[in-house]
Design a protein around this motif. Sequence first.
Motif, PDB file in Angstrom:
ATOM      1  N   HIS A   1       5.513   0.878  -8.419  1.00  0.00           N
ATOM      2  CA  HIS A   1       4.249   0.792  -7.671  1.00  0.00           C
ATOM      3  C   HIS A   1       4.531   0.862  -6.168  1.00  0.00           C
ATOM      4  O   HIS A   1       3.823   1.522  -5.413  1.00  0.00           O
ATOM      5  N   HIS A   2       5.582   0.148  -5.739  1.00  0.00           N
ATOM      6  CA  HIS A   2       5.935   0.174  -4.308  1.00  0.00           C
ATOM      7  C   HIS A   2       6.295   1.592  -3.867  1.00  0.00           C
ATOM      8  O   HIS A   2       5.952   2.005  -2.767  1.00  0.00           O
ATOM      9  N   ASN A   3       6.978   2.332  -4.740  1.00  0.00           N
ATOM     10  CA  ASN A   3       7.341   3.714  -4.400  1.00  0.00           C
ATOM     11  C   ASN A   3       6.066   4.530  -4.133  1.00  0.00           C
ATOM     12  O   ASN A   3       5.953   5.221  -3.108  1.00  0.00           O
ATOM     13  N   PHE A   4       5.098   4.443  -5.037  1.00  0.00           N
ATOM     14  CA  PHE A   4       3.837   5.193  -4.857  1.00  0.00           C
ATOM     15  C   PHE A   4       3.118   4.736  -3.579  1.00  0.00           C
ATOM     16  O   PHE A   4       2.592   5.556  -2.827  1.00  0.00           O
ATOM     17  N   CYS A   5       3.089   3.402  -3.340  1.00  0.00           N
ATOM     18  CA  CYS A   5       2.401   2.885  -2.154  1.00  0.00           C
ATOM     19  C   CYS A   5       3.100   3.367  -0.875  1.00  0.00           C
ATOM     20  O   CYS A   5       2.427   3.741   0.094  1.00  0.00           O
ATOM     21  N   ASP A   6       4.421   3.358  -0.874  1.00  0.00           N
ATOM     22  CA  ASP A   6       5.160   3.811   0.314  1.00  0.00           C
ATOM     23  C   ASP A   6       4.827   5.269   0.617  1.00  0.00           C
ATOM     24  O   ASP A   6       4.597   5.640   1.767  1.00  0.00           O
ATOM     25  N   VAL A   7       4.814   6.098  -0.439  1.00  0.00           N
ATOM     26  CA  VAL A   7       4.518   7.523  -0.229  1.00  0.00           C
ATOM     27  C   VAL A   7       3.077   7.691   0.255  1.00  0.00           C
ATOM     28  O   VAL A   7       2.801   8.507   1.148  1.00  0.00           O
ATOM     29  N   ALA A   8       2.163   6.885  -0.300  1.00  0.00           N
ATOM     30  CA  ALA A   8       0.752   7.004   0.090  1.00  0.00           C
ATOM     31  C   ALA A   8       0.497   6.361   1.456  1.00  0.00           C
ATOM     32  O   ALA A   8      -0.548   6.608   2.077  1.00  0.00           O
ATOM     33  N   GLY A   9       1.419   5.500   1.896  1.00  0.00           N
ATOM     34  CA  GLY A   9       1.240   4.829   3.192  1.00  0.00           C
ATOM     35  C   GLY A   9       0.202   3.718   3.143  1.00  0.00           C
ATOM     36  O   GLY A   9      -0.540   3.507   4.101  1.00  0.00           O
ATOM     37  N   VAL A  10       0.155   2.996   1.997  1.00  0.00           N
ATOM     38  CA  VAL A  10      -0.791   1.870   1.887  1.00  0.00           C
ATOM     39  C   VAL A  10      -0.038   0.609   1.458  1.00  0.00           C
ATOM     40  O   VAL A  10       1.026   0.681   0.853  1.00  0.00           O
ATOM     41  N   GLU A  11      -0.636  -0.548   1.779  1.00  0.00           N
ATOM     42  CA  GLU A  11      -0.063  -1.834   1.374  1.00  0.00           C
ATOM     43  C   GLU A  11      -0.356  -2.062  -0.109  1.00  0.00           C
ATOM     44  O   GLU A  11      -1.509  -1.901  -0.546  1.00  0.00           O
ATOM     45  N   TYR A  12       0.662  -2.466  -0.856  1.00  0.00           N
ATOM     46  CA  TYR A  12       0.483  -2.743  -2.293  1.00  0.00           C
ATOM     47  C   TYR A  12      -0.629  -3.787  -2.512  1.00  0.00           C
ATOM     48  O   TYR A  12      -1.473  -3.649  -3.389  1.00  0.00           O
ATOM     49  N   GLU A  13      -0.618  -4.833  -1.674  1.00  0.00           N
ATOM     50  CA  GLU A  13      -1.589  -5.926  -1.853  1.00  0.00           C
ATOM     51  C   GLU A  13      -3.029  -5.419  -1.787  1.00  0.00           C
ATOM     52  O   GLU A  13      -3.918  -5.968  -2.418  1.00  0.00           O
ATOM     53  N   SER A  14      -3.246  -4.343  -1.034  1.00  0.00           N
ATOM     54  CA  SER A  14      -4.617  -3.845  -0.875  1.00  0.00           C
ATOM     55  C   SER A  14      -5.123  -3.170  -2.150  1.00  0.00           C
ATOM     56  O   SER A  14      -6.307  -2.867  -2.280  1.00  0.00           O
ATOM     57  N   LEU A  15      -4.226  -2.924  -3.120  1.00  0.00           N
ATOM     58  CA  LEU A  15      -4.630  -2.218  -4.348  1.00  0.00           C
ATOM     59  C   LEU A  15      -4.663  -3.146  -5.561  1.00  0.00           C
ATOM     60  O   LEU A  15      -4.726  -2.692  -6.701  1.00  0.00           O
ATOM     61  N   GLN A  16      -4.594  -4.465  -5.301  1.00  0.00           N
ATOM     62  CA  GLN A  16      -4.491  -5.395  -6.428  1.00  0.00           C
ATOM     63  C   GLN A  16      -5.826  -6.037  -6.803  1.00  0.00           C
ATOM     64  O   GLN A  16      -5.859  -7.042  -7.517  1.00  0.00           O
ATOM     65  N   HIS A  17      -6.900  -5.458  -6.294  1.00  0.00           N
ATOM     66  CA  HIS A  17      -8.214  -6.063  -6.576  1.00  0.00           C
ATOM     67  C   HIS A  17      -9.202  -5.016  -7.062  1.00  0.00           C
ATOM     68  O   HIS A  17     -10.413  -5.179  -6.910  1.00  0.00           O
ATOM     69  N   GLU A  18      -8.687  -3.939  -7.626  1.00  0.00           N
ATOM     70  CA  GLU A  18      -9.578  -2.847  -8.061  1.00  0.00           C
ATOM     71  C   GLU A  18     -10.246  -3.199  -9.390  1.00  0.00           C
ATOM     72  O   GLU A  18      -9.626  -3.820 -10.261  1.00  0.00           O
ATOM     73  N   ALA A  19     -11.491  -2.775  -9.541  1.00  0.00           N
ATOM     74  CA  ALA A  19     -12.172  -2.958 -10.828  1.00  0.00           C
ATOM     75  C   ALA A  19     -11.623  -1.937 -11.823  1.00  0.00           C
ATOM     76  O   ALA A  19     -11.166  -0.856 -11.433  1.00  0.00           O
TER      77      ALA A  19
END
Length: 235
Positions: free
Chosen positions: A90-108
């Motif tokens: 997950h961190h690999n995908f977030c690093d490539v996308a340039g987003v913080e992992y924590e910001s994606l942990q609240h999706e419906a």
Amino acid sequence: MTDTVSFSQRLVKAGTPIFNEILKHPFVQGIANGDLPKEALTFYVGQDFNYLNAFIKVYAGAIQKCENRKQMSFFAQQIGFVLNSEIHPHHNFCDVAGVEYESLQHEAQAPFTYLYNEHMYNAARTGDLIDVVAAMTPCPWTYIEIGNELVRQGKNSESNVFKPWIDFYANFDDEDGSVLPSMFAMLDAEAPKYQEEHLARTEEIFLKSCELEWEFWDQAWNQRGWRFVEPKNTL
Ligand SMILES: Cc1ncc(CN)c(N)n1
């Protein structure tokens, strides 16, 4: 003539046409070629965080069906692995996308995340140990096969931004106490206890999870949400 095909081999053979479609999917090809839209990556991680939460709960459900400490210990160890190690891809995908992992942990939950999670919960609620394991096995099986196949194709070169993701799943079995052989062994140990009628239903559970693996990639590729409903976040 004696039948020498084990139950796990039967499942893998039945699931292989779906796996071949997964391998061809543009999201998986994007991992292979180091090129994926940011939107697809972030959608995937948001949904996969939710899916892996469900997977942990299904492991807990599987523990309730265990008949010995060896089985319990396997599932307990796997819960630790998902919590502590499966965050790396997950961190690999977030690093490539340039987003913080924590910001994606609240999706419906998107529709196919919901369907896949509920499919596994249903196996844990209504099935025997063999059924829960059948629902769960396509998760490690397809990802390990993707990782191995992409390594075979030399796609984990230094220049591929998704090298960490590919290497993680190609080395999955080394790192985590052989999840796939253990699941296959469990399926094979349980299968002789059942008549063909039950085993055919178990095979269907396995194949539905394989199909939902394809849908999960496709949902992220198309960022497919609910059409009319606005779902709330659920852990
Ligand atoms: C949907 C899905 N399937 C499988 C995996 C690999 N554990 C995963 N992270 N997400």
